[in-house]
Design a protein around this motif. Structure first.
Motif, PDB file in Angstrom:
ATOM      1  N   LEU A   9       2.348   9.313  -7.109  1.00 38.21           N
ATOM      2  CA  LEU A   9       2.803   8.769  -8.387  1.00 38.21           C
ATOM      3  C   LEU A   9       1.690   8.051  -9.142  1.00 38.21           C
ATOM      4  N   PHE A  10       0.765   7.416  -8.412  1.00 41.51           N
ATOM      5  CA  PHE A  10      -0.248   6.556  -9.044  1.00 41.51           C
ATOM      6  C   PHE A  10      -1.677   7.076  -8.849  1.00 41.51           C
ATOM      7  N   SER A  11      -1.860   8.394  -8.835  1.00 42.28           N
ATOM      8  CA  SER A  11      -3.207   8.944  -8.634  1.00 42.28           C
ATOM      9  C   SER A  11      -3.757   9.585  -9.903  1.00 42.28           C
ATOM     10  N   GLY A  12      -3.208   9.218 -11.060  1.00 47.35           N
ATOM     11  CA  GLY A  12      -3.650   9.837 -12.301  1.00 47.35           C
ATOM     12  C   GLY A  12      -3.191  11.281 -12.364  1.00 47.35           C
ATOM     13  N   LEU A  47       0.832  -1.202   0.000  1.00 50.14           N
ATOM     14  CA  LEU A  47       0.000   0.000   0.000  1.00 50.14           C
ATOM     15  C   LEU A  47       0.870   1.257   0.000  1.00 50.14           C
ATOM     16  N   ALA A  48       1.995   1.202   0.729  1.00 57.03           N
ATOM     17  CA  ALA A  48       2.913   2.342   0.746  1.00 57.03           C
ATOM     18  C   ALA A  48       3.528   2.569  -0.635  1.00 57.03           C
ATOM     19  N   LEU A  49       3.844   1.486  -1.345  1.00 57.01           N
ATOM     20  CA  LEU A  49       4.375   1.623  -2.704  1.00 57.01           C
ATOM     21  C   LEU A  49       3.333   2.243  -3.632  1.00 57.01           C
ATOM     22  N   ALA A  50       2.085   1.814  -3.497  1.00 52.00           N
ATOM     23  CA  ALA A  50       1.025   2.338  -4.354  1.00 52.00           C
ATOM     24  C   ALA A  50       0.712   3.795  -4.039  1.00 52.00           C
TER      25      ALA A  50
END
Length: 403
Positions: free
Chosen positions: A135-138, A122-125
């Protein structure tokens, strides 16, 4: 023909000014190292120089865009690589639970390790780049993309948009990977439904596929979960009956494990064979995600249920299939980033080669031949000195000196 004194003076001054102007122009060329400093130096060459300079300026902007895209994509690719390594460790723990010799405390230890792995994943995501952007929120870079809700299910709060960087004429490349693409939208390994196995299951079987085979028939059917029950047919075989909300949809029918069960546009296939009294429930679920799958496995390990029962084995098999589907989705996203990075490398090489060719052409058009320029400058200096000396002598000439 008589030449007036004023005319003689004007000619002398004009000659001095001409040589002085030529000397100054040569000095400017020598100082700059360029043969063409203004359009007047060489109008034709100046047009070519302007065009090549504009091309190189555009290439420099493309290269800046490529650096930005490369940095962000490389970071995303690295995070997904770390996530892949982490999920393989979690999968090992899931497989270890199949060991029938594990005690309840040992299974709890596996669950604890998986929980640590889930927290790390979850921390990586939810990773932030050097500017503090997710980084991964669009394109919602200020919004944390992933979190568990009160029901224990993961919620994605980003969007599926991408930031585009123009890296060549007519070529734009996405500089980010939305989190739903990387972590959330993995296809359900069984098709369109998930299966809830009965804790009282005694038959050794799993549902290998549960999918919508006739969309029109399914759309016309009542919405809700379906329960499939198996009973002895009295002749050594099994009957199955499908019900919804406790109400049978049809009379019991003979079960053949080699053929699919089909009802309301749904097709179900089985590996193994149920036993008398077994039942299961299917719920529509076209997609799954790595976080919920891991959490469900943790819940299974800590439920106190015996994982060596047919029901435990079937449920764990379903979780492993969904887990593998989610891992494959992450690897696909990582491949997208890797392919984009390879494309950026090729485009960078093309830009650098074109810039090198342009720079060579610019050198031919505007670079100065220093030996020739210095020689010409010295000639102009000699001419300038001669003109100056001549003007000095003429200006001091007086007729009365000869009377």
């Amino acid at each position: 023909m008589r030449i007036s004194t004023a005319q003689l003076y004007n000619q002398s001054i004009s000659s001095i000014n001409k040589h002085q102007s030529s000397s100054n122009a040569l000095m400017d060329q020598i100082s700059s190292g360029k043969r063409v400093n203004t359009a007047g130096d060489d109008p034709v060459a100046s047009i070519g120089i302007d065009n090549l300079s504009q091309q190189n300026t555009l290439i420099d902007q493309y290269l800046k865009n490529i650096d930005y895209a490369t940095n962000h994509l490389a970071l995303a690719e690295s995070q997904l690589g770390d996530a892949d390594t982490l999920t393989m460790s979690i999968r090992d723990n899931m497989l270890a639970a199949l060991n029938g010799s594990y005690s309840e405390s040992e299974r709890q230890s596996l669950a604890d390790e998986m929980q640590h792995g889930l927290d790390a994943l979850l921390a990586l995501a939810n990773y932030r780049d050097g500017d503090g952007h997710y980084l991964f929120s669009g394109t919602l870079t200020e919004q944390q993309p992933f979190a568990f809700d009160n029901s224990g299910n993961i919620v994605y709060s980003g969007n599926d948009d991408t930031r585009q960087a123009l890296v060549a004429a007519g070529v734009a490349i996405a500089t980010n990977l939305p989190g739903d693409t990387a972590f959330m939208a993995a296809p359900n390994a069984m098709g369109d439904f998930s299966v809830n196995y009965s804790a009282n299951q005694t038959g050794d079987f799993v549902v290998s596929a549960a999918e919508i085979s006739d969309s029109a028939a399914y759309a016309a059917a009542p919405v809700g979960d379906y329960t499939i029950s198996f009973t002895d047919d009295g002749a050594g075989g099994l009957n199955y009956q499908v019900s919804q909300g406790g109400a049978p949809l049809a009379a019991p029918a003979a079960f053949d494990p080699t053929n699919s069960i089909i009802f309301n546009g749904i097709s179900m296939s089985f590996d193994g064979e149920p036993a008398n009294g077994d039942s299961l429930t299917i719920t529509e679920q076209a997609n799954t995600n790595i976080f919920d799958t891991i959490q469900q496995a943790i819940n299974l390990f800590t439920s106190g249920n015996d994982l060596q029962t047919p029901a435990g084995q079937s449920e764990l098999a379903q979780l492993l299939n969904n887990f593998d589907s989610s891992v494959e989705q992450m690897r696909d996203a990582r491949s997208v980033a890797g392919n984009a990075l390879n494309s950026l490398d090729r485009i960078t090489d093309n830009h650098q080669n074109l810039k090198l060719a342009n720079s060579s052409a610019l050198s031919t058009l505007e670079d100065l031949d220093f030996a020739e320029a210095i020689s010409e400058f010295e000639k102009q200096q000699v001419a300038l000195n001669a003109s100056s000396q001549l003007f000095g002598r003429l200006s001091s000439f007086n007729l009365f000196d000869y009377i």
